[in-house]
Write a protein that holds these residues in place. Structure first.
Motif, short mmCIF file in Angstrom:
data_model
loop_
_atom_site.label_atom_id
_atom_site.label_comp_id
_atom_site.label_asym_id
_atom_site.label_seq_id
_atom_site.Cartn_x
_atom_site.Cartn_y
_atom_site.Cartn_z
N LEU A 168 0.78 -1.21 0.00
CA LEU A 168 0.00 0.02 -0.07
C LEU A 168 0.77 1.13 -0.10
O LEU A 168 0.75 2.24 -0.83
N PHE A 169 2.03 1.10 0.83
CA PHE A 169 2.96 2.37 0.96
C PHE A 169 3.36 2.93 -0.74
O PHE A 169 3.59 3.83 -0.86
N ILE A 227 -2.92 13.59 0.28
CA ILE A 227 -2.26 12.07 -0.05
C ILE A 227 -1.01 12.07 0.59
O ILE A 227 -0.73 11.14 1.15
N SER A 228 -0.22 13.08 0.63
CA SER A 228 1.29 12.89 1.21
C SER A 228 1.10 12.88 2.75
O SER A 228 2.10 12.03 3.31
N LEU A 229 0.17 12.99 3.26
CA LEU A 229 0.09 13.12 4.86
C LEU A 229 -0.59 11.42 5.11
O LEU A 229 -0.17 11.03 6.30
N GLN A 230 -1.12 10.97 4.43
CA GLN A 230 -1.93 9.54 4.55
C GLN A 230 -0.95 8.62 5.32
O GLN A 230 -1.26 7.98 6.22
N LEU A 233 -0.66 8.48 9.19
CA LEU A 233 -1.77 7.75 9.69
C LEU A 233 -1.59 6.49 9.97
O LEU A 233 -1.94 5.64 10.75
N PHE A 234 -1.04 5.63 8.81
CA PHE A 234 -0.80 4.26 8.67
C PHE A 234 0.28 3.84 9.29
O PHE A 234 0.94 2.61 9.32
N ARG A 235 1.10 4.92 9.78
CA ARG A 235 2.46 4.64 10.68
C ARG A 235 3.39 3.91 9.86
O ARG A 235 4.41 3.14 10.19
N GLU A 236 3.40 4.06 8.41
CA GLU A 236 4.59 3.77 7.52
C GLU A 236 5.87 4.65 7.53
O GLU A 236 6.85 4.20 7.17
N GLY A 242 6.40 13.48 8.51
CA GLY A 242 5.48 14.32 8.78
C GLY A 242 5.60 15.68 8.79
O GLY A 242 4.71 16.70 8.38
N VAL A 243 6.58 15.88 9.45
CA VAL A 243 7.07 17.55 9.68
C VAL A 243 7.35 18.14 8.44
O VAL A 243 6.80 19.19 7.87
#
Length: 294
Positions: A168-169, A227-230, A233-236, A242-243
């Motif tokens: 998925l990543f 999309i880039s921040l998703q 959320l899934f801890r990939e 994130g920053v």
């Protein structure tokens, strides 16, 4: 007028056929995806093989694109001096060169990595040459939205070369580039819309005007950032990514908003150039973050 290759064409001219400036960012997303998949340094021999094979595949797509578009390239100031449009390199020789790169790339990626990697690289080439250049570029303003998917394959190639599959990543990396491409390319199209209009290429600002184009740029910029921040959320990926994603995304939105408020060439140029830096920083941050998380 055709120029005799034996008299004038050099290796630099053949290198120009591969569009090295365009390839540099594509290759960067390929290699950083390898680091993401390996969560650190991938095998160095594999890294080198994918770099060479990936360059040859992307370069071949550039060669075929120049062959197909040589008529309109000659009429546009930005592309009039390309080896194919100027006649420096003949169509037959360019085609043989492109096919040689294609075959060599497929063989190298299959041998050094796996069949999936070779097939994904070939799929990217065919999408760019057949879907974008031959089918869509001269027929619809949706050309860059659909055909732009060609530029989304490099991270899949890098990922598959290390893991042998796609998760998925990896598809998130594909999606980020897919939604980023209209922001990047339509900013360029605004800069040279008169040239596109002159040669009859229906880019969005030519068909529907500048105002709708900047609205579309802003919408795709929002989608790109979301999309880039998703993956966070899934801890990939973790805090570093994130920053960086939030910071660079905010700047991308600001650039899009500035262009929406005042449509002018300097603002379009600024957004066009920043969009390249944005993608590079995003992929670099993901590679570093996943290496530190391992």
């Amino acid at each position: 007028m055709t120029v005799a290759i034996s008299e004038r064409a050099t290796w630099r001219d053949y290198l120009a056929l591969t569009k090295p400036k365009v390839i540099s960012l594509l290759l960067f997303t390929t290699l950083t995806a390898m680091f993401m998949a390996a969560r650190g340094w991938p095998d160095l021999v594999l890294l080198l093989a994918v770099a060479v094979g990936g360059y040859m595949s992307a370069g071949a797509s550039g060669v075929f694109n120049m062959i197909i578009d040589r008529d309109i390239d000659l009429k546009m100031k930005r592309t009039s001096k390309r080896p194919t449009s100027s006649g420096l390199i003949g169509t037959r020789d360019a085609f043989v060169f492109g096919m040689s790169l294609t075959v060599a790339s497929f063989a190298l990626l299959w041998a050094a990595a796996n069949l999936l990697t070779a097939l994904l690289s070939l799929a990217g080439l065919l999408t760019y040459v057949v879907v974008y250049t031959m089918m869509l570029k001269r027929t619809t303003w949706h050309n860059i939205v659909i055909g732009g998917a060609a530029g989304c394959f490099p991270p899949l190639v890098g990922w598959a070369s290390v893991t042998g599959d796609l998760n998925l990543f990896a598809w998130y990396l594909f999606a980020i580039i897919f939604f980023w491409t209209p922001v990047h390319f339509w900013a360029l199209a605004l800069m040279i819309k008169d040239e596109y209009a002159e040669v009859g290429v229906p880019m969005l600002p030519v068909v529907h005007g500048e105002k709708l184009t900047v609205v579309q740029i802003a919408l795709y910029a929002v989608l790109t950032v979301v999309i880039s921040l998703q993956p966070v959320l899934f801890r990939e990926v973790g805090l570093i990514y994130g920053v960086v994603a939030a910071w660079t995304g905010a700047l991308l939105l600001r650039g899009s908003w500035r262009l929406y408020r005042k449509i002018e060439r300097p603002t379009a140029v600024s957004l066009y150039k920043y969009s390249m830096l944005y993608l590079a920083l995003l992929f670099l941050a993901a590679a570093v973050d996943r290496a530190l998380l391992s």
